[in-house]
Design a protein around this motif. Structure first.
Motif, PDB file in Angstrom:
ATOM      1  N   UNK A 142      89.521 -12.562  -5.296  1.00  0.00           N
ATOM      2  CA  UNK A 142      88.215 -12.630  -5.977  1.00  0.00           C
ATOM      3  C   UNK A 142      88.380 -12.913  -7.463  1.00  0.00           C
ATOM      4  N   UNK A 143      89.338 -12.259  -8.088  1.00  0.00           N
ATOM      5  CA  UNK A 143      89.574 -12.478  -9.516  1.00  0.00           C
ATOM      6  C   UNK A 143      90.033 -13.909  -9.795  1.00  0.00           C
ATOM      7  N   UNK A 144      90.885 -14.429  -8.905  1.00  0.00           N
ATOM      8  CA  UNK A 144      91.361 -15.804  -9.088  1.00  0.00           C
ATOM      9  C   UNK A 144      90.198 -16.780  -8.986  1.00  0.00           C
ATOM     10  N   UNK A 145      89.284 -16.490  -8.003  1.00  0.00           N
ATOM     11  CA  UNK A 145      88.118 -17.373  -7.840  1.00  0.00           C
ATOM     12  C   UNK A 145      87.235 -17.357  -9.117  1.00  0.00           C
ATOM     13  N   UNK A 146      87.016 -16.148  -9.718  1.00  0.00           N
ATOM     14  CA  UNK A 146      86.197 -16.057 -10.949  1.00  0.00           C
ATOM     15  C   UNK A 146      86.844 -16.810 -12.113  1.00  0.00           C
ATOM     16  N   UNK A 147      88.159 -16.667 -12.231  1.00  0.00           N
ATOM     17  CA  UNK A 147      88.864 -17.351 -13.327  1.00  0.00           C
ATOM     18  C   UNK A 147      88.775 -18.854 -13.160  1.00  0.00           C
ATOM     19  N   UNK A 148      88.837 -19.284 -11.901  1.00  0.00           N
ATOM     20  CA  UNK A 148      88.749 -20.719 -11.617  1.00  0.00           C
ATOM     21  C   UNK A 148      87.394 -21.266 -12.043  1.00  0.00           C
ATOM     22  N   UNK A 149      86.317 -20.473 -11.747  1.00  0.00           N
ATOM     23  CA  UNK A 149      84.971 -20.902 -12.153  1.00  0.00           C
ATOM     24  C   UNK A 149      84.849 -20.981 -13.681  1.00  0.00           C
ATOM     25  N   UNK A 150      85.416 -19.998 -14.374  1.00  0.00           N
ATOM     26  CA  UNK A 150      85.370 -20.029 -15.841  1.00  0.00           C
ATOM     27  C   UNK A 150      86.096 -21.245 -16.397  1.00  0.00           C
ATOM     28  N   UNK A 151      87.244 -21.562 -15.788  1.00  0.00           N
ATOM     29  CA  UNK A 151      87.988 -22.732 -16.252  1.00  0.00           C
ATOM     30  C   UNK A 151      87.217 -24.009 -15.996  1.00  0.00           C
ATOM     31  N   UNK A 152      86.492 -24.056 -14.915  1.00  0.00           N
ATOM     32  CA  UNK A 152      85.700 -25.253 -14.638  1.00  0.00           C
ATOM     33  C   UNK A 152      84.570 -25.414 -15.659  1.00  0.00           C
ATOM     34  N   UNK A 153      83.913 -24.253 -15.986  1.00  0.00           N
ATOM     35  CA  UNK A 153      82.853 -24.342 -17.002  1.00  0.00           C
ATOM     36  C   UNK A 153      83.421 -24.766 -18.366  1.00  0.00           C
ATOM     37  N   UNK A 154      84.597 -24.240 -18.726  1.00  0.00           N
ATOM     38  CA  UNK A 154      85.239 -24.618 -19.990  1.00  0.00           C
ATOM     39  C   UNK A 154      85.545 -26.105 -20.005  1.00  0.00           C
ATOM     40  N   UNK A 155      85.972 -26.625 -18.888  1.00  0.00           N
ATOM     41  CA  UNK A 155      86.287 -28.043 -18.817  1.00  0.00           C
ATOM     42  C   UNK A 155      85.031 -28.888 -19.005  1.00  0.00           C
ATOM     43  N   UNK A 156      83.913 -28.394 -18.420  1.00  0.00           N
ATOM     44  CA  UNK A 156      82.642 -29.137 -18.603  1.00  0.00           C
ATOM     45  C   UNK A 156      82.225 -29.163 -20.073  1.00  0.00           C
ATOM     46  N   UNK A 157      82.375 -27.982 -20.752  1.00  0.00           N
ATOM     47  CA  UNK A 157      82.034 -27.925 -22.183  1.00  0.00           C
ATOM     48  C   UNK A 157      82.922 -28.857 -23.000  1.00  0.00           C
ATOM     49  N   UNK A 158      84.197 -28.942 -22.653  1.00  0.00           N
ATOM     50  CA  UNK A 158      85.106 -29.820 -23.374  1.00  0.00           C
ATOM     51  C   UNK A 158      84.709 -31.274 -23.225  1.00  0.00           C
ATOM     52  N   UNK A 159      84.318 -31.630 -21.992  1.00  0.00           N
ATOM     53  CA  UNK A 159      83.874 -33.018 -21.776  1.00  0.00           C
ATOM     54  C   UNK A 159      82.620 -33.310 -22.611  1.00  0.00           C
ATOM     55  N   UNK A 160      81.679 -32.323 -22.705  1.00  0.00           N
ATOM     56  CA  UNK A 160      80.447 -32.522 -23.484  1.00  0.00           C
ATOM     57  C   UNK A 160      80.764 -32.664 -24.973  1.00  0.00           C
ATOM     58  N   UNK A 161      81.715 -31.842 -25.479  1.00  0.00           N
ATOM     59  CA  UNK A 161      82.100 -31.937 -26.893  1.00  0.00           C
ATOM     60  C   UNK A 161      82.723 -33.283 -27.188  1.00  0.00           C
TER      61      UNK A 161
END
Length: 734
Positions: free
Chosen positions: A50-69
């Motif tokens: 479960x923790x790995x799945x949450x971290x994966x989601x956070x990393x995906x959101x961070x990647x989206x923000x990086x693409x937007x920046x």
């Protein structure tokens, strides 16, 4: 501590997380096999997943923000590039040359018009060029027209000095008659904007307008010179004629063909007719030497006589450009008028001298007659008083034998007539003595009570007969005066007060004022109008025309005034019609401070300064003291100019246009400048004048101030002898 580096790419972070998850699962399985707690390992594995799945989601959101920046950054770069292109297009459309330097004086950008006229500098005008290098390239450009006498390096140094100013604007000349206006403006961050504007057309128009104005001004100057009554000639720094008017040819009798542009001054002077005679110390050679120096030695003024009738005044003045101008004025009429005036003055002086001698003879005759009159009055008075005393004794003896009231009344009137005659003779004798220059006084210290108390008993009888109340306040002061004359002065004042007061009282008191005692005699009589206050001191003058001879002879105040003037006791008067009068006599208090010389006791020497014809300025704000000193000085034959303050003094001297021979100045003159300051003003205006400060101030400060100014210091009350010595010294300098 984080197991994953956030700076790594998302793929790398996922790869690390998968490895971490695999290692954790292997460890859990291994531990479960060892401990036999399979179920517990299962729960931990589920939680870890479960923790790995949450971290994966956070990393995906961070990647989206990086693409937007990254997308926003790209859009910002596109906007900045567009703004730069727009700015470049905008400055390119500016008609002036434009360049922008950053705060470090490094070129950021410029348009194609910047330094376009300096064609040989265009290749180096690239971003990154320093301002100093830019100036150096421009200074060495073949297109730049350097000012006369200035090299490229000097021009560059001057240009950098201007660059350090906050606001710069100047014109630069180019070869081929072209001009650029260069201006600098500071930006908000400390950078510099340089603008170059072609102002060739404007400069050419200004030059044309200037030439037109010069031509117009030259015509105006020419017309003005021709309308002058003086002859004028203007020479340049080479001594060549550049301007003149017709009048100078007429005055100097010079043919018109000689007066031409470029004519030499020396040639014109050589051609001048020999009939021109340079008068005084001037000469032709001196005139020539002055012209050779172009007037640098100062202005020249001389007179030239042409023939036997005409006199010309020649004035020369150098000009800033090295040339000089000469003006010639016909002063024949003025010189003839001056000669006639001198003849008239000589005749007038001769007549004045004759009249002066006549007046001196008349004055000497009058003085001899006055001296004879005084001697006659003195002798006659003594001779008349003796038979009058005998007649009074005879009448007194008859009074015992006459019993009839009518006869006794006649006898009383005869006695009264004799008393009046005796008083008149005594008064005439006193006036005769006071007008004599050989009168001596017994000046000594005396108590005021010695004079006041006996007078209280004597005058009190007269006051009682009229129903008046006489009050005399005793005084413990000791003063310096002649006892008999001081008593006569106070007796006359008190008698007058009683005589002219119908009701009320007469009050006599003493006020101390510094080193003086002011004796005041007050009454509640009718008062004296201001316009009559001078007339009451005249002989045989009484304001009450209805008064009988028994009410007074009109000599009492005349005796008082003369006695006070001779004794040096200031006499004052205050009076108001309907309220009464106050007569004041100021007497010096006996004794001096340590170091102050005492008043010499003994007969006062006669003083006469009439032969010196002195004019003395007297400035005193106390009207009573001013009048007393004026009377004393006039008795000595001195002409007095009176004033009460500094402003009135300067205005009066300007109106009279007189420089006094000496000045007597009070130190305290009210709110205006003090006596010492007035002395400085008089010295600045008229030069050194014998001056004395008259003051009751005995401080060392005033003594030092007077010594520093080189003026005398006379203490109040004024010593008659010291005042006479000061005026005699002034007379020797006049």
């Amino acid at each position: 501590m984080s197991l994953v580096n956030p700076a790594d790419p998302i793929e790398r972070q996922n790869e690390k997380l998968q490895k971490i998850a695999a290692a954790l699962m292997a460890r859990v399985e291994h531990q479960t096999a060892q401990s036999g707690a399979a179920y517990a390992q299962f729960e931990r594995a589920a939680l870890l997943e479960k923790r790995v799945r949450e971290r994966t989601l956070e990393l995906e959101r961070t990647l989206d923000l990086l693409h937007e920046s990254n997308a926003q950054l790209a859009r910002a770069n596109e906007a900045a590039e567009a703004a730069r292109r727009n700015l470049a297009d905008a400055i390119e459309t500016v008609r002036e040359g434009f360049a922008l330097f950053d705060p470090d004086d490094v070129l950021v950008m410029s348009n194609s018009r910047f330094c376009r006229d300096f064609r040989d500098t265009v290749p180096v005008l690239q971003p990154g060029l320093s301002f100093e290098d830019y100036v150096a390239h421009v200074s060495r450009s073949r297109v730049l027209a350097l000012p006369e006498g200035q090299g490229a390096d000097a021009w560059a140094v001057e240009r950098m000095k201007r660059h350090r100013d906050s606001h710069v604007m100047f014109n630069v000349e180019l070869r081929g008659g072209r001009w650029l206006q260069v201006s600098e403006h500071r930006t908000g961050n400390g950078g510099t904007v340089v603008l170059q504007t072609d102002v060739t057309d404007i400069v050419q128009l200004e030059r044309q307008e200037r030439e037109r104005l010069k031509d117009s001004q030259a015509r105006m100057v020419r017309a003005t010179l021709d309308h002058l009554d003086q002859g004028v000639a203007i020479f340049d720094k080479g001594g060549r004629l550049v301007g003149w008017n017709r009048r100078i040819g007429v005055l100097l009798s010079v043919p018109a063909r000689w007066l031409q542009i470029g004519a030499s001054f020396d040639a014109l002077l050589d051609r001048l007719s020999p009939d021109f005679d340079f008068t005084g110390v001037a000469s032709r050679d001196g005139f020539r030497d002055w012209a050779a120096t172009r007037g640098r030695g100062g202005a020249l003024s001389l007179e030239v006589r042409h023939g036997t009738s005409r006199v010309l005044h020649v004035f020369g003045q150098g000009m800033p450009d090295g040339g000089f101008v000469i003006s010639v004025t016909d002063v024949t009429a003025e010189r003839e008028a001056a000669a006639r005036l001198a003849e008239m003055n000589e005749a007038l002086e001769s007549r004045v001298m004759e009249r002066t001698l006549e007046l001196e003879d008349a004055l000497a005759t009058a003085e001899r007659a006055n001296a004879s009159k005084n001697r006659f009055v003195a002798a006659a008075s003594h001779d008349l008083l003796q038979p009058m005393s005998a007649a009074k004794l005879f009448l007194a003896s008859l009074s015992d034998r006459i019993g009839q009231p009518a006869d006794r009344a006649i006898l009383d009137k005869a006695m009264s007539a004799l008393d009046s005659a005796e008083d008149l003779i005594g008064a005439l004798l006193d006036i005769s003595k006071l007008e004599s220059d050989w009168l001596s006084f017994d000046i000594r210290a005396l108590s005021l009570n010695e004079v006041l108390l006996p007078l209280r008993d004597e005058i009190g009888v007269l006051a009682g007969r009229k129903g008046l109340r006489l009050s005399i306040v005793p005084s413990t002061l000791t003063v310096e005066s002649d006892p008999s004359y001081l008593r006569r002065v106070l007796q006359n004042l008190m008698t007058n007060a009683v005589r002219y007061t119908e009701s009320g009282r007469v009050l006599v008191g003493v006020r101390r004022q510094g080193g003086s005692a002011r004796i005041e005699v007050w009454d509640t009589g009718p008062g004296i109008a201001e316009e009559d206050q001078s007339a009451i001191f005249e002989e045989f003058r009484r304001l009450d025309s209805t008064a009988s001879r028994n009410d007074g002879l009109g000599l009492g105040l005349a005796i008082v005034e003369r006695a006070c003037a001779r004794l040096g006791h200031p006499l004052g008067l205050w009076s108001q019609p309907g309220l009464g009068s106050c007569f004041m006599v100021t007497v010096p208090i006996a004794g001096r401070q340590r170091g102050t010389p005492a008043r010499p006791v003994g007969p006062a020497r006669p003083v006469s300064l009439a032969h010196a014809a002195l004019i003395v300025l007297l400035v005193e704000n106390d009207a009573d003291l001013r009048r007393a000193m004026t009377l004393l000085l006039e008795r000595w034959g001195v002409s007095v100019i009176e004033a009460e303050d500094a402003a009135g003094t300067l205005a009066l001297l300007d109106d009279l246009d007189i420089v006094p021979d000496a000045a007597l100045l009070d130190q305290q003159l009210g709110s205006g400048p003090a006596g010492t300051e007035l002395s400085r003003l008089l010295t600045a205006r008229f030069g050194a004048i014998p001056t004395a400060i008259v003051s009751a101030d005995r401080s060392d400060t005033l003594v030092r101030d007077c010594a520093a100014l080189g003026i005398a210091h006379l203490q109040k009350p004024v010593d008659r002898g010291a005042l006479a010595e000061f005026l005699k010294a002034a007379a020797t300098r006049a």
